[in-house]
Each structure stands twice: as C-alpha cells, then as structure tokens.
Design an enzyme around this catalytic site. Structure first.
Site, PDB file in Angstrom:
ATOM      1  N   ARG A 137       1.084  -1.367  -0.006  1.00 18.29           N
ATOM      2  CA  ARG A 137       0.187  -0.181   0.036  1.00 18.29           C
ATOM      3  C   ARG A 137       0.807   1.601   0.061  1.00 18.29           C
ATOM      4  O   ARG A 137       0.024   2.279   0.685  1.00 18.29           O
ATOM      5  CB  ARG A 137      -0.619   0.196   1.220  1.00 18.29           C
ATOM      6  CG  ARG A 137      -1.606  -0.648   1.321  1.00 18.29           C
ATOM      7  CD  ARG A 137      -3.211  -0.446  -0.165  1.00 18.29           C
ATOM      8  NE  ARG A 137      -3.984  -2.021   0.310  1.00 18.29           N
ATOM      9  CZ  ARG A 137      -3.768  -3.266  -0.516  1.00 18.29           C
ATOM     10  NH1 ARG A 137      -2.574  -3.196  -1.415  1.00 18.29           N
ATOM     11  NH2 ARG A 137      -4.261  -4.247  -0.579  1.00 18.29           N
ATOM     12  N   SER A 175     -10.485   1.610   3.760  1.00 20.28           N
ATOM     13  CA  SER A 175     -10.088   0.990   4.964  1.00 20.28           C
ATOM     14  C   SER A 175      -8.719   2.100   5.506  1.00 20.28           C
ATOM     15  O   SER A 175      -8.329   3.226   5.146  1.00 20.28           O
ATOM     16  CB  SER A 175      -8.756  -0.208   4.290  1.00 20.28           C
ATOM     17  OG  SER A 175      -9.355  -1.328   3.901  1.00 20.28           O
ATOM     18  N   GLU A 189      -3.498   3.797   6.323  1.00 19.81           N
ATOM     19  CA  GLU A 189      -3.710   3.916   4.996  1.00 19.81           C
ATOM     20  C   GLU A 189      -4.354   5.489   4.591  1.00 19.81           C
ATOM     21  O   GLU A 189      -3.476   5.507   3.519  1.00 19.81           O
ATOM     22  CB  GLU A 189      -4.707   2.946   4.356  1.00 19.81           C
ATOM     23  CG  GLU A 189      -4.386   2.259   3.098  1.00 19.81           C
ATOM     24  CD  GLU A 189      -5.211   1.044   3.191  1.00 19.81           C
ATOM     25  OE1 GLU A 189      -5.802   1.251   1.827  1.00 19.81           O
ATOM     26  OE2 GLU A 189      -5.306  -0.140   3.560  1.00 19.81           O
TER      27      GLU A 189
END
Length: 341
Positions: free
Chosen positions: A200, A259, A329
C-alpha cells in the site's frame, strides 16, 4: 509537492491576454483562467465535494486540467508564485483538514482516456479514469487481471501512487509503467522497480517533509498488462462476485475513505479494532462502522476533526490492548493537531 491522487469565488492573477479572458473580466463574477489555457482557477474552493468523506475545508486555489499542457501550466503558475501544490484524484483515500489547504490544488479527475491494445494485452489509461469502471470494461472485453479492482473507489493515479489492492492482488502486480510529471514540468516514464512498491505504498508518496514534497511527481498515465482472450461472461462473473463481496462486507451506505488503517501482519486492522470493542464508537458525526471496524463512516455532519480524533482514539486503544500502533492508510492533508485542540 504533495502527490495525492481534490466552488468558490475566483482569484486574482496576472494580466490576462486571451479574448475569452478579457471578456470574462467584464462580467459581474469574473472567471479567471490559468494563463495560456482554458482552465479555470477557483479560489477558496470547498474540497468537501471532492472527497469521499464529504468533509474538509477550502483550497486556496483550485484547478482541474483536462490535458497535460494545462497541468504543466499549473505547475509553472505555482512555481512562479512560490506556493505549494497538492494533487487530488477521486479523493477516496484522503482526509482533508477543516482548515483547508494552502497553495494550489490540482485535480486530475478530468484526465480521461483509455486504450486496450489487443496486440499486446496492455491497457494504457489516464490518471483520472475510475478503477472500477476499467474493471467492468475489461470484463466486457474478456480481459482478465482487473477483477479485483472493481471495489477500489479511486482513480488510476491514486491506485498507482498508493499501490491499491484487494483480493490478494495489487497495482504493482500488473503495472508495466507509469508516466509522471515532475515539479519542473518534465514528463518521464517509470517502471514498477523505480517506483519502489511495497504494501500500500510507493516512492511516489514521498516524505511528509514540505521540502521533499515539492520534489514529488504527479501520475498522469499508466500502462497495465492484462490477459485478453478469456470468456467475457466468465470474467464478468468473477468481477461481479468481487463487487458483491465488497458490498456485503464493507459499509457503502455512508461516506467513508475505504480502509483507514494498514493491516499489521499477521493481524487485520479490522479484527484488532473489533476485539478492542470499538465497533459503533462515535465522536461527533464520525463512527467506527458496525459492518467493518477498519472503516470510519460519516454518519452525517461529521467534521474532519471528528474523524481525525476517532483515528487517534482507535490507535491509542489498540496500542493499549495489543501493543500495536496502527498505521493509517488514509492520507491526512492539512493541519489537524490544532483543529483537534
């Protein structure tokens, strides 16, 4: 430069030269164009309409170019005035401060084109294209490789920067190259190896240091390697299955950013948060989602400061119980500490 792939009254710029610009200045509400382009410059443009959280203050200046030349003009405009640049895609992985953002916000949402090359099996696509839309297009053609991306609520540019992923696949797995625009206006093509991908993240995210942010690059286009020649019905069915899984396990009935935290292997962030007893916990209009604890939803009237405070609350509670500090994130832009008191 901050690279994240984000109406108001207009700003005052240098003398306008085009006939359209001269006419615009005679109206009661003058429209100001980026010099040498047909790209409108807005000032104090509310960013809440451009983020999936539906929160955030105003951009000092805002443009939404439709081509590379206008983007280059925007970078030149900012450089000449010594103001910072923030790049905004679909705004699906961002939390913008209630205080807004200084400098120039460049939205890539209008950079739109895509080409499926049947000879090579490669898809070349502009940064502003929607990832879910591309997944459905590929399915209709019988091209495998993007089924996992149907539930990713973002643009190509954001996916390349963040190494977006789902269902054990990610952007880095299929990226051939990315075209990027440097702060000096030059274009270059980078490989996945040069982008330094990991879970990510990529080198395109850069540093939180203002000095280093100015050196970051803007994704303008990407090329992906897919697998043509499959049965469209089969690819469509798999894509639909991934979409249904997303809808059944994640909250889409309220605004969110997707998320919030990275998964700290071997755990999932959602499981840790749920075991800490925080499902449904709420600060202001921001709530830990009941359906999936790694989502924070805007139940209505939330401020960015509510969401930020809830993120910090979750981090501290999980740290206290599990000795794990959850890494966000979601990217937070602007000032938050002062906003949260």
């Amino acid at each position: 430069m901050t690279t994240f792939q984000a109406d108001g009254s207009v700003c005052t710029v240098s003398t306008l030269t085009t006939e359209k610009q001269e006419k615009a200045n005679t109206s009661e509400s003058p429209v100001i164009y980026l010099p040498g382009t047909d790209c409108v410059i807005k000032s104090q443009a509310s960013l809440s309409a451009y983020t999936s959280y539906r929160v955030g203050g105003a951009a000092q200046l805002y443009i939404a170019p439709r081509n590379i030349e206008a983007m280059q003009a925007g970078l030149k405009y900012a450089k000449e005035r010594g103001i910072p640049v923030t790049v905004l895609g679909a705004g699906s992985n961002l939390l913008v401060s209630d205080r807004g953002l200084p400098g120039l916000v460049i939205a890539t949402r209008h950079l739109r084109h895509s080409y499926f090359d049947p000879q090579t099996g490669q898809l070349t696509v502009a940064a502003g294209e929607s990832i879910p839309s591309l997944a459905w297009q590929a399915a209709d053609l019988g091209w495998e490789g993007l089924e996992w991306a149907v539930g990713i609520p973002g643009t190509v540019g954001g996916a390349v920067v963040m190494n977006a992923g789902a269902h054990n696949s990610c952007t880095a797995d299929m990226l051939v190259s990315a075209q990027v625009l440097s702060s000096d206006g030059t274009l270059e093509t980078l490989t996945p190896e040069e982008l330094g991908y990991s879970y990510r993240t990529s080198l395109l995210q850069g540093s939180e240091s203002p000095a280093e942010r100015r050196c970051q690059r803007i994704v303008t286009q990407a090329t992906f390697q897919l697998r043509p020649g499959a049965d469209p019905a089969k690819v469509f069915a798999v894509t639909k299955q991934h979409k249904q899984h997303r809808l059944s396990t994640q909250p889409y009935n309220f605004p969110s950013c997707g998320s919030v935290f990275r998964n700290p292997k071997p755990y999932s962030a959602g499981w840790l948060i749920e075991q800490t007893g925080l499902k449904g916990f709420q600060i202001g209009g921001a709530q830990v989602a009941q359906l999936h604890a790694n989502f924070i939803v805007n139940r209505g009237g939330a401020k960015a400061s509510d969401i930020f405070s809830l993120i910090r609350h979750i981090q501290h509670k999980v740290q206290d119980q599990w000795s794990i500090w959850l890494e966000p994130e979601v990217k937070m832009l602007g000032e938050f500490q002062a906003a949260c008191g």
